[in-house]
Design an enzyme around this catalytic site. Sequence first.
Site, PDB file in Angstrom:
ATOM      1  N   TYR A 147       0.831  -1.210   0.000  1.00  0.00           N
ATOM      2  CA  TYR A 147       0.000   0.000   0.000  1.00  0.00           C
ATOM      3  C   TYR A 147       0.861   1.254   0.000  1.00  0.00           C
ATOM      4  O   TYR A 147       0.720   2.108  -0.875  1.00  0.00           O
ATOM      5  CB  TYR A 147      -0.931  -0.022   1.210  1.00  0.00           C
ATOM      6  N   GLU A 149       4.121   1.776  -0.641  1.00  0.00           N
ATOM      7  CA  GLU A 149       4.980   1.952  -1.812  1.00  0.00           C
ATOM      8  C   GLU A 149       4.136   2.072  -3.078  1.00  0.00           C
ATOM      9  O   GLU A 149       4.498   2.784  -4.011  1.00  0.00           O
ATOM     10  CB  GLU A 149       5.999   0.813  -1.933  1.00  0.00           C
ATOM     11  N   VAL A 189      -9.356   1.024  13.116  1.00  0.00           N
ATOM     12  CA  VAL A 189      -9.484   1.166  14.566  1.00  0.00           C
ATOM     13  C   VAL A 189     -10.841   1.752  14.979  1.00  0.00           C
ATOM     14  O   VAL A 189     -11.451   1.271  15.942  1.00  0.00           O
ATOM     15  CB  VAL A 189      -8.298   1.970  15.150  1.00  0.00           C
ATOM     16  N   ASN A 192     -13.554  -0.892  14.360  1.00  0.00           N
ATOM     17  CA  ASN A 192     -13.365  -2.007  15.299  1.00  0.00           C
ATOM     18  C   ASN A 192     -13.841  -1.640  16.702  1.00  0.00           C
ATOM     19  O   ASN A 192     -14.619  -2.370  17.329  1.00  0.00           O
ATOM     20  CB  ASN A 192     -11.879  -2.371  15.396  1.00  0.00           C
ATOM     21  N   GLY A 209      -0.941   1.118  23.111  1.00  0.00           N
ATOM     22  CA  GLY A 209      -1.973   2.137  22.899  1.00  0.00           C
ATOM     23  C   GLY A 209      -1.439   3.557  22.963  1.00  0.00           C
ATOM     24  O   GLY A 209      -2.193   4.526  22.913  1.00  0.00           O
ATOM     25  N   ARG A 213      -2.835   8.679  16.297  1.00  0.00           N
ATOM     26  CA  ARG A 213      -3.384   8.974  14.972  1.00  0.00           C
ATOM     27  C   ARG A 213      -4.196  10.265  15.137  1.00  0.00           C
ATOM     28  O   ARG A 213      -4.504  10.687  16.249  1.00  0.00           O
ATOM     29  CB  ARG A 213      -4.309   7.863  14.473  1.00  0.00           C
ATOM     30  N   ARG A 279       1.195   9.952  14.121  1.00  0.00           N
ATOM     31  CA  ARG A 279       0.755  10.506  12.845  1.00  0.00           C
ATOM     32  C   ARG A 279      -0.149  11.708  13.088  1.00  0.00           C
ATOM     33  O   ARG A 279      -1.151  11.622  13.782  1.00  0.00           O
ATOM     34  CB  ARG A 279       0.003   9.431  12.074  1.00  0.00           C
TER      35      ARG A 279
HETATM   36  N1  UDP Z   1      -5.546  -0.597  16.161  1.00  0.00           N
HETATM   37  C1  UDP Z   1      -5.853  -1.104  17.408  1.00  0.00           C
HETATM   38  N2  UDP Z   1      -6.906  -1.974  17.515  1.00  0.00           N
HETATM   39  C2  UDP Z   1      -7.669  -2.338  16.458  1.00  0.00           C
HETATM   40  C3  UDP Z   1      -7.361  -1.806  15.171  1.00  0.00           C
HETATM   41  C4  UDP Z   1      -6.279  -0.954  15.071  1.00  0.00           C
HETATM   42  O1  UDP Z   1      -5.198  -0.794  18.411  1.00  0.00           O
HETATM   43  O2  UDP Z   1      -8.621  -3.131  16.654  1.00  0.00           O
HETATM   44  C5  UDP Z   1      -4.426   0.362  16.051  1.00  0.00           C
HETATM   45  C6  UDP Z   1      -3.418   0.037  14.962  1.00  0.00           C
HETATM   46  O3  UDP Z   1      -2.424  -0.863  15.443  1.00  0.00           O
HETATM   47  C7  UDP Z   1      -2.867   1.403  14.652  1.00  0.00           C
HETATM   48  C8  UDP Z   1      -4.058   2.336  14.868  1.00  0.00           C
HETATM   49  O4  UDP Z   1      -4.965   1.622  15.694  1.00  0.00           O
HETATM   50  O5  UDP Z   1      -1.847   1.766  15.555  1.00  0.00           O
HETATM   51  C9  UDP Z   1      -4.760   2.738  13.570  1.00  0.00           C
HETATM   52  O6  UDP Z   1      -5.026   1.567  12.837  1.00  0.00           O
HETATM   53  P1  UDP Z   1      -5.858   1.566  11.493  1.00  0.00           P
HETATM   54  O7  UDP Z   1      -5.772   0.167  10.955  1.00  0.00           O
HETATM   55  O8  UDP Z   1      -7.206   2.130  11.711  1.00  0.00           O
HETATM   56  O9  UDP Z   1      -5.123   2.591  10.526  1.00  0.00           O
HETATM   57  P2  UDP Z   1      -3.592   2.899  10.151  1.00  0.00           P
HETATM   58  O10 UDP Z   1      -2.684   2.011  10.955  1.00  0.00           O
HETATM   59  O11 UDP Z   1      -3.514   2.649   8.701  1.00  0.00           O
HETATM   60  O12 UDP Z   1      -3.437   4.325  10.530  1.00  0.00           O
END
Ligand code: UDP
Length: 316
Positions: A147, A149, A189, A192, A209, A213, A279
């Site tokens: 994704y 790259e 996240v 979920n 945790g 983001r 991020r």
């Molecule tokens: N994450 C989490 N629990 C979940 C799903 C994701 O703690 O059930 C974390 C994941 O490891 C990441 C953050 O939430 O650090 C954002 O994940 P997501 O997949 O939504 O997006 P991305 O990593 O692409 O920003």
Amino acid sequence: MQRQQRVLVTGGAGFLGSHLCDRLLEAGHELLCVDNYYTGTRRNILHLRDHPRCELVRHDITFPLYVEVDRIYNLAAPASPLHYRIDPVQTTKSCVHGAINMLGLAKRLRARILQASTSEVYGDPGVHPQTESYWGNTNPIGPRSCYNEGKRCAETLFFDYHRQHRLQIKVARIFNTYGPRMAIGDGRVVSNFIVQALRGEDITIYGGGTQTRSFCYVDDLVDGLIRLMNGRAEFTGPVNLGNDREVSIAALAEMIVELVGSGSRIVHKPLPEDDPLRRQPDLTLARRELAWQPATPLEEGLRRTIAYFEAALRAS
Ligand code: UDP
């Protein structure tokens, strides 16, 4: 109202794409909504089926597409880590072959084309918050590389078509976005945590945790995309679009448990490989160039998203 245009949206049945389709139709445009339904779903666009200015086309953009349009929003690609881990090769293909095909189409039509790029191009960033001038810190051979790259290569293609063929391009780097029509099982996240909280299941935090983001509500993001597309021709981006309120994943979990009024427990699971630590978009350029900034507070956006998932779970 703007002059009516014929607009193509790839990934139009996806979470972001379907909201963009709604907004373009509201603005009076003619719409061609293209999706192969790998990760998008017909449910997101069922309400557009009989719209007189909308045509729904099942098509995979890794193959050429011959249509006549004035504008192209290229959104098609699996965008959840869960999905792109299941089919990494198709993910790269949709990013790279998809970009080549849509740029070829734009070149033939002399159409303006917008690329939905991503904060993933910054990888696990060494600069915080991330500015567009930062080149990123990505792993070319990891599980997320298909994704990040793929999207980086798509940006390269956009800028080469711009320089070589004088194509009018727009590149948006989209940060984490959430809202109604996220798929229940897409693994991201916000969806979920909300689904787990509503079902009274354990909330699964990956790692400690403390990773952060910055979450943008979908309506704000779509507004930014449209402003970028309609802005002055010389402005190509890349430009960050997102929300600059940074939260830890642990804080997000607590917020959702409280808003849902759930009795869910918070549990910890292993952190996926190459999961970025922090991020947050620097939005200076978007504010200056697009006169745009996110307007929806996180709590408000989450309330609306929770209401959506409540209804979606009842219906499923
Ligand atoms: N994450 C989490 N629990 C979940 C799903 C994701 O703690 O059930 C974390 C994941 O490891 C990441 C953050 O939430 O650090 C954002 O994940 P997501 O997949 O939504 O997006 P991305 O990593 O692409 O920003």
